[in-house]
Scaffold this active site. Structure first.
Site, PDB file in Angstrom:
ATOM      1  N   ARG A   1     -49.508  39.271   4.881  1.00  0.00           N
ATOM      2  CA  ARG A   1     -48.669  39.164   6.077  1.00  0.00           C
ATOM      3  C   ARG A   1     -49.022  37.893   6.824  1.00  0.00           C
ATOM      4  O   ARG A   1     -50.178  37.659   7.147  1.00  0.00           O
ATOM      5  CB  ARG A   1     -48.882  40.397   6.968  1.00  0.00           C
ATOM      6  CG  ARG A   1     -47.601  41.171   7.187  1.00  0.00           C
ATOM      7  CD  ARG A   1     -47.835  42.387   8.009  1.00  0.00           C
ATOM      8  NE  ARG A   1     -47.966  42.064   9.419  1.00  0.00           N
ATOM      9  CZ  ARG A   1     -47.963  42.966  10.377  1.00  0.00           C
ATOM     10  NH1 ARG A   1     -47.835  44.235  10.069  1.00  0.00           N
ATOM     11  NH2 ARG A   1     -48.083  42.602  11.634  1.00  0.00           N
TER      12      ARG A   1
ATOM     13  N   ARG B   1     -52.292  37.604  19.190  1.00  0.00           N
ATOM     14  CA  ARG B   1     -51.699  38.950  19.289  1.00  0.00           C
ATOM     15  C   ARG B   1     -52.558  39.872  20.145  1.00  0.00           C
ATOM     16  O   ARG B   1     -52.034  40.700  20.890  1.00  0.00           O
ATOM     17  CB  ARG B   1     -51.491  39.543  17.898  1.00  0.00           C
ATOM     18  CG  ARG B   1     -50.236  38.974  17.235  1.00  0.00           C
ATOM     19  CD  ARG B   1     -50.318  39.031  15.732  1.00  0.00           C
ATOM     20  NE  ARG B   1     -50.387  40.372  15.208  1.00  0.00           N
ATOM     21  CZ  ARG B   1     -50.916  40.666  14.022  1.00  0.00           C
ATOM     22  NH1 ARG B   1     -51.431  39.728  13.268  1.00  0.00           N
ATOM     23  NH2 ARG B   1     -50.920  41.903  13.612  1.00  0.00           N
TER      24      ARG B   1
ATOM     25  N   ARG C   1     -43.714  47.807  23.813  1.00  0.00           N
ATOM     26  CA  ARG C   1     -44.817  46.855  23.903  1.00  0.00           C
ATOM     27  C   ARG C   1     -44.855  46.152  25.250  1.00  0.00           C
ATOM     28  O   ARG C   1     -45.745  45.340  25.495  1.00  0.00           O
ATOM     29  CB  ARG C   1     -44.646  45.794  22.819  1.00  0.00           C
ATOM     30  CG  ARG C   1     -45.487  45.995  21.583  1.00  0.00           C
ATOM     31  CD  ARG C   1     -45.202  44.840  20.633  1.00  0.00           C
ATOM     32  NE  ARG C   1     -46.261  44.580  19.711  1.00  0.00           N
ATOM     33  CZ  ARG C   1     -46.383  45.137  18.510  1.00  0.00           C
ATOM     34  NH1 ARG C   1     -45.520  46.028  18.106  1.00  0.00           N
ATOM     35  NH2 ARG C   1     -47.378  44.797  17.729  1.00  0.00           N
TER      36      ARG C   1
ATOM     37  N   LYS D   1     -51.735  52.279  13.674  1.00  0.00           N
ATOM     38  CA  LYS D   1     -50.501  52.969  14.059  1.00  0.00           C
ATOM     39  C   LYS D   1     -49.650  53.303  12.831  1.00  0.00           C
ATOM     40  O   LYS D   1     -49.147  54.416  12.711  1.00  0.00           O
ATOM     41  CB  LYS D   1     -49.670  52.097  15.021  1.00  0.00           C
ATOM     42  CG  LYS D   1     -50.392  51.726  16.306  1.00  0.00           C
ATOM     43  CD  LYS D   1     -49.464  50.993  17.275  1.00  0.00           C
ATOM     44  CE  LYS D   1     -49.028  49.611  16.798  1.00  0.00           C
ATOM     45  NZ  LYS D   1     -50.081  48.585  16.858  1.00  0.00           N
TER      46      LYS D   1
ATOM     47  N   ARG E   1     -56.400  42.959   6.055  1.00  0.00           N
ATOM     48  CA  ARG E   1     -55.000  43.238   5.717  1.00  0.00           C
ATOM     49  C   ARG E   1     -54.296  41.951   5.286  1.00  0.00           C
ATOM     50  O   ARG E   1     -53.485  41.956   4.371  1.00  0.00           O
ATOM     51  CB  ARG E   1     -54.284  43.868   6.931  1.00  0.00           C
ATOM     52  CG  ARG E   1     -52.865  44.314   6.601  1.00  0.00           C
ATOM     53  CD  ARG E   1     -52.246  45.130   7.711  1.00  0.00           C
ATOM     54  NE  ARG E   1     -51.846  44.305   8.835  1.00  0.00           N
ATOM     55  CZ  ARG E   1     -51.358  44.787   9.990  1.00  0.00           C
ATOM     56  NH1 ARG E   1     -51.245  46.085  10.155  1.00  0.00           N
ATOM     57  NH2 ARG E   1     -50.998  43.973  10.945  1.00  0.00           N
TER      58      ARG E   1
HETATM   59  P1  ADP Z   1     -49.118  44.946  14.670  1.00  0.00           P
HETATM   60  O1  ADP Z   1     -49.050  46.206  15.457  1.00  0.00           O
HETATM   61  O2  ADP Z   1     -50.138  45.020  13.603  1.00  0.00           O
HETATM   62  O3  ADP Z   1     -49.216  43.701  15.513  1.00  0.00           O
HETATM   63  P2  ADP Z   1     -46.257  45.065  14.086  1.00  0.00           P
HETATM   64  O4  ADP Z   1     -45.715  45.126  12.707  1.00  0.00           O
HETATM   65  O5  ADP Z   1     -46.054  46.258  14.953  1.00  0.00           O
HETATM   66  O6  ADP Z   1     -47.790  44.740  13.855  1.00  0.00           O
HETATM   67  O7  ADP Z   1     -45.672  43.789  14.873  1.00  0.00           O
HETATM   68  C1  ADP Z   1     -45.708  42.496  14.336  1.00  0.00           C
HETATM   69  C2  ADP Z   1     -45.018  41.512  15.274  1.00  0.00           C
HETATM   70  O8  ADP Z   1     -43.629  41.869  15.461  1.00  0.00           O
HETATM   71  C3  ADP Z   1     -45.570  41.441  16.707  1.00  0.00           C
HETATM   72  O9  ADP Z   1     -46.678  40.574  16.812  1.00  0.00           O
HETATM   73  C4  ADP Z   1     -44.324  40.931  17.489  1.00  0.00           C
HETATM   74  O10 ADP Z   1     -44.146  39.543  17.321  1.00  0.00           O
HETATM   75  C5  ADP Z   1     -43.165  41.611  16.787  1.00  0.00           C
HETATM   76  N1  ADP Z   1     -42.822  42.908  17.433  1.00  0.00           N
HETATM   77  C6  ADP Z   1     -42.964  44.147  16.879  1.00  0.00           C
HETATM   78  N2  ADP Z   1     -42.580  45.098  17.753  1.00  0.00           N
HETATM   79  C7  ADP Z   1     -42.202  44.459  18.895  1.00  0.00           C
HETATM   80  C8  ADP Z   1     -41.731  44.882  20.170  1.00  0.00           C
HETATM   81  N3  ADP Z   1     -41.579  46.186  20.462  1.00  0.00           N
HETATM   82  N4  ADP Z   1     -41.440  43.937  21.113  1.00  0.00           N
HETATM   83  C9  ADP Z   1     -41.589  42.643  20.831  1.00  0.00           C
HETATM   84  N5  ADP Z   1     -42.036  42.161  19.670  1.00  0.00           N
HETATM   85  C10 ADP Z   1     -42.348  43.050  18.685  1.00  0.00           C
END
Ligand code: ADP
Length: 191
Positions: free
Chosen positions: A134, A145, A89, A14, A128
């Site tokens: 990270r 996740r 999400r 993404k 990654r």
């Molecule tokens: P990825 O898509 O690789 O999991 P992100 O950077 O989008 O990585 O998200 C990392 C973490 O941040 C998620 O596992 C969650 O804990 C939190 N997070 C990100 N966006 C949201 C959201 N819209 N609602 C709830 N938690 C979120």
């Protein structure tokens, strides 16, 4: 106005495809993951709270992320459009986004769903983790996740399918080939 959701499991690409979309179409990028990580880095109360969820691979509570998104949309009335990356999400977040766009006189253009097999997702995330360091890119958190994605996030696909907004994109192959598929969809919306 182009309002695009880039949708997919963790590791589906993404962020990478968002950057290419911004470059080509001049959209404002909203990544909830990046926003939350910058709160953590700045050591704010919100950051501390978010970290307690993120480090376990859990979702940060809806009211927190919804509030962040509402503020950002209101702060950018002149944007040519937004790209939502990592948001929504949950179904509650999807409904909230729909409302806030409507209140600001806008609508959703499309949901681009990057489709990638689990095996490849895990490989990409582990890699990654080695490069970026990270803290949530380790095997245990990755599995959590993915589980959260299938339980809470993937049902949004039916929601957007019902609104005729879902476009599935094959998310495996070269970055350029994937972006070419995205361009075909987005260019079709503009013409
Ligand atoms: P990825 O898509 O690789 O999991 P992100 O950077 O989008 O990585 O998200 C990392 C973490 O941040 C998620 O596992 C969650 O804990 C939190 N997070 C990100 N966006 C949201 C959201 N819209 N609602 C709830 N938690 C979120």
């Amino acid at each position: 106005m182009l309002n695009i959701i880039i949708f997919g499991a963790p590791g589906s690409g993404k962020g990478t495809q968002s950057l290419k979309l911004i470059e080509k179409y001049g959209l404002k990028h909203i990544s909830t993951g990046d926003l939350l990580r910058s709160e953590i880095k700045a050591g704010t109360d919100l950051g501390r709270l978010a970290e307690s969820y993120m480090s376990q691979g859990k979702l940060v509570p809806d009211d927190i992320v919804i509030g962040m998104i509402e503020n950002l949309i209101k702060e950018h009335p002149d944007a040519t459009g937004f790209i939502f990356d990592g948001f929504p999400r949950t179904l509650a977040q999807g409904k909230a986004l729909y409302e806030v766009l409507e209140q600001n006189g806008q609508d959703l253009s499309v949901v681009l769903s990057l489709e990638v097999e689990d095996k490849e997702l895990v490989e990409r995330l582990l890699k990654r983790g080695e490069i970026s360091g990270r803290s949530d890119d380790n095997r245990e958190t990755i599995e959590a996740r993915l589980q959260v994605y299938y339980d809470q996030t993937a049902p949004l696909k039916d929601y957007y399918q019902g609104k005729r907004k879902l476009e599935k994109i094959k998310g495996q192959g070269s970055i350029e080939d994937i972006f070419a598929s995205i361009e075909r969809v987005v260019d079709g919306l503009i013409e």
